[in-house]
Design a protein around this motif. Structure first.
Motif: not given
Length: 79
Positions: A8-12, A26-35, A69-74
């Motif tokens: 998660t937070g892959a686009s940050g 990784a020897d596995e499928l890696v799925i990325a996700s973000g906002k 890895l989701v986060g906020s800098f606000t």
């Protein structure tokens, strides 16, 4: 059954640095996700402030491992 890793937070900032390293090792499928939408391979957009959306994402992928890895800098804890 193939195992899956969710990032998660892959686009940050940290996610964009970490994702290629993980995928290379990784020897596995890696799925990325973000906002936001992304042209990144195996990417799913998700609003991580929406509990229902997060549950749906996890239930659809059923990852073995999650790097959250989701986060906020606000400075606003609610975000």
């Amino acid at each position: 059954m193939a195992m899956t890793i969710l990032v998660t937070g892959a686009s940050g900032g940290f996610g964009t640095a970490f994702l290629p390293l993980l995928r290379a090792d990784a020897d596995e499928l890696v799925i990325a996700s973000g906002k936001n939408e992304s042209a990144c391979a195996n990417y799913l957009a998700c609003d991580f402030t929406d509990e229902v959306a997060v549950r749906q994402l996890i239930n659809s992928i059923k990852p073995r491992l999650i790097f959250h890895l989701v986060g906020s800098f606000t400075g606003q804890f609610e975000q």
